[in-house]
Design a protein around this motif. Sequence first.
Motif, PDB file in Angstrom:
ATOM      1  N   THR A 134       0.844  -1.203   0.000  1.00  0.00           N
ATOM      2  CA  THR A 134       0.000   0.000   0.000  1.00  0.00           C
ATOM      3  C   THR A 134       0.879   1.252   0.000  1.00  0.00           C
ATOM      4  OG1 THR A 134      -0.101   0.077   2.427  1.00  0.00           O
ATOM      5  CG2 THR A 134      -1.846  -1.139   1.294  1.00  0.00           C
TER       6      THR A 134
ATOM      7  N   GLY B 297       0.380   5.653   0.706  1.00  0.00           N
ATOM      8  CA  GLY B 297      -0.525   6.666   1.230  1.00  0.00           C
ATOM      9  C   GLY B 297      -0.473   7.922   0.380  1.00  0.00           C
TER      10      GLY B 297
ATOM     11  N   LEU C 180      -4.188   4.387  -0.134  1.00  0.00           N
ATOM     12  CA  LEU C 180      -4.963   4.924   0.987  1.00  0.00           C
ATOM     13  C   LEU C 180      -4.959   6.438   0.871  1.00  0.00           C
ATOM     14  CD1 LEU C 180      -3.579   2.677   3.889  1.00  0.00           C
ATOM     15  CD2 LEU C 180      -5.587   2.294   2.456  1.00  0.00           C
TER      16      LEU C 180
ATOM     17  N   CYS D 183      -6.050  10.331   2.011  1.00  0.00           N
ATOM     18  CA  CYS D 183      -6.429  11.197   3.137  1.00  0.00           C
ATOM     19  C   CYS D 183      -6.471  12.649   2.673  1.00  0.00           C
ATOM     20  CB  CYS D 183      -5.416  11.073   4.290  1.00  0.00           C
ATOM     21  SG  CYS D 183      -5.252   9.420   4.974  1.00  0.00           S
TER      22      CYS D 183
ATOM     23  N   LEU E 219      -0.922   6.911   8.534  1.00  0.00           N
ATOM     24  CA  LEU E 219      -0.546   6.071   7.392  1.00  0.00           C
ATOM     25  C   LEU E 219       0.712   5.257   7.706  1.00  0.00           C
ATOM     26  CD1 LEU E 219      -1.249   8.618   4.535  1.00  0.00           C
ATOM     27  CD2 LEU E 219      -2.456   6.448   4.887  1.00  0.00           C
TER      28      LEU E 219
ATOM     29  N   ARG F  90      -0.150   2.333   9.507  1.00  0.00           N
ATOM     30  CA  ARG F  90      -0.712   1.279   8.658  1.00  0.00           C
ATOM     31  C   ARG F  90       0.355   0.588   7.831  1.00  0.00           C
ATOM     32  NH1 ARG F  90      -6.270   2.177   7.643  1.00  0.00           N
ATOM     33  NH2 ARG F  90      -6.158   0.270   6.376  1.00  0.00           N
TER      34      ARG F  90
END
Length: 341
Positions: free
Chosen positions: A71, A73, A103, A105, A121, A124
Motif C-alpha cells: 500500500t 498513502g 490509501l 487522506c 498512514l 498502517r
Amino acid sequence: MTTAPGAPRRAVTLADVARLAGVSVATASKSLNGRQQVRAETRERVLSAAEQLQFSPNVLARHLLSGRSGTIGLVTHDLEGRFSIPTLMGAEDAAGTGKTSVLLCDARGDALREQYHVQALLGRRVDGLMIVGARPDPRPSLGTLPVPVVYAYAPSQDPADMSVVSDNVLGGRLVAEHLLACGRRRIAVVTGDPSYGAAHDRAAGVRAALDDAGVTPLGEDRYGAWTEEWGRTAAALVLDQHPDVDAIACGSDHIARGVLDTLREAGRRVPEDVAVTGHDNWETLALSARPPLTSVDMHLEEVGRRAAALLFDAIEGRGRSGTEVVPCRLVPRGSTGPRAT
C-alpha cells in the motif's frame, strides 16, 4: 491433482506449481516474482505450470515475506479541487498497474491535520507516501521519514526531496507563441494572486516569448485574483488604457471567462478583434465559454503518474532527489485565431 466429485477444491499451492514444473519451491517462487537468478527456460516452465494449475499467489503472504504492505498513502490538501483530483487519478493509474493499494487522506490545507494523517498512514505500514498540494508553490518538507516520500504539484522546499511539478513558465511561453503565430502584437497579460509563484511564472513565460520575438507587452502584468470578477475588472482596465489591444493572455480559465464577458459587453468580437487564452484547461469552464477557450493543459495526470513511478522506484531502493518538471501543452479552441482585417 484430482478432486472427488462434489468435494471442495483444495487451493493450489506454490508447492504444487513447483512439483509440476519439476523445480524446488524456492525456484518456483523466484520465477513467479521475476527474480533474475532464474534461467529463462526454467521461468517459462514455472509460469506454464502456474497457468495450468490456475495458481493465484496469496498477495498478503507475498507482501509479508517481502517486508512490505503493498500500500501507499496519498495525502492531498485539495480533495475537491480541480488540480489535485487529476493528479491523484494519474497516481492511482500508475499504482493500479503494479497491484498496489492506495490509501487516500484529505489534509484540507492544515499542517497539523497533515501530520496526523502521515503518522496514521505510517501506522498502517504503508510502503511510501505521496503528498499533493493545493497550490503549485514550494511547501515545507516533512523531513526524514521511515518510508520514501514524493511531493506532487506543490514541490518540497528541500532539494534533497523528490518532487514532480508542471512547467508554468512553459505554459506562458506556449500561449505567447500561439498568439504571435495568430498575428497578434498588442498583447496584455492578466493573471491571478501575486502571492502565487505560478502567477509570476506564467506571466514570465509570456514576456520571455514576446521578448524573443521583439514584441513589447501592453503595460505591466496585471495581478489580482483567480476569479471571473477580477477578469471582468482587469479587461475593463485594459480596454480603457489600451483600446487597440488585440490579445489578452490570462493566468487561469476563471480569469479568462471574466475577460470574455467584458469584451462581449464592450462590443469586441472574440477572436476577430481580441484573442483570449486561459490556463488550466478545466473543461467545465473552457468548453462552455463563448467562444470555447484556448487554454494550457498542465498534464496533471502525468504529474501524478510520474510521481507514483518515482515513489515505486524509491520503494525498490532507486530513490533520487530534485524536482522533475512535466511539460504542459496548449489546447487551441475558438477564442484564438487570426486577427480580422
